[in-house]
Design an enzyme around this catalytic site. Structure first.
Site: not given
Length: 215
Positions: A125, A143
């Site tokens: 991420k 997220d």
């Protein structure tokens, strides 16, 4: 989770509306260059952007490149970020990744996912955010907001973060991918909230497959 997926036409319309409302969305993390962006994203895990920005204001004034951060030392870094959750571990990671960047990359942040993911504290991420924001690559950092939206809207339903990421990359038209990450984050942060989504002012309400819309 919706039992159906949005159609390709609906996805095109959805992102067209996001683009019209905000043609060039920006990260809410404060940064000066790819390096400070990397540090800010590492610090943002389980912390708010506002909290990170407050801590990094003085930190980046002292150290906005890897060599300066290494010179500051782990203890110095820790003193500046102690208002952020998990600050001890994050200070170790920021010091360690800064040292690696100095020793192995000439003090520059690599524009390469594999290289980024070898750095302490940097997962997929974080790498996706850095590649997207600093290097304009069409990546999708999933997220909690984006995971929720993808399932709630029927955009790219999935049970895991990676499944949602792959679904979004496959389904979002290429021309929207540069900014899709930020459109979705901002929509999830300010309108399609977890507990009380503000459906009444949602620009894509008519497209959304969420069954429990608010008034």
């Amino acid at each position: 989770m919706p039992c159906h997926k949005l159609s390709a036409k609906a996805i095109e319309t959805l992102f067209s509306r996001f683009e019209k409302a905000d043609p060039a969305p920006q990260t809410e993390l404060d940064y000066r260059n790819p390096y400070t962006l990397l540090v800010a994203v590492v610090l943002s895990a389980q912390a708010t952007d506002a909290g990170v920005n407050k801590a990094t204001k003085k930190l980046f004034a002292l150290a906005d490149h890897p060599a300066a951060m290494v010179a500051l030392g782990e203890a110095g870094i820790r003193d500046h970020i102690k208002t952020i959750g998990l600050f001890n571990n994050k200070a170790r990671n920021v010091f360690a990744l800064s040292k690696i960047l100095c020793e192995e990359y000439g003090g520059t942040v690599p524009a390469d996912r594999s290289a980024l993911e070898t750095l302490p504290g940097v997962g997929r991420k974080t790498a996706n955010v850095v590649l997207n924001v600093a290097f304009a690559q069409p990546t999708m950092a999933v997220d909690t907001h984006i995971f929720r939206l993808s399932n709630r809207l029927g955009l790219a339903p999935g049970k895991t973060v990676r499944a949602v990421e792959d679904g979004l990359v496959a389904r979002i038209p290429a021309r929207f991918m540069r900014h899709a990450h930020h459109w979705l984050i901002l929509h999830g942060r300010y309108i399609c909230k977890a507990r009380k989504p503000e459906c009444g002012r949602c620009p894509v309400r008519d497209l959304c497959l969420y069954e429990d819309k608010t008034a």
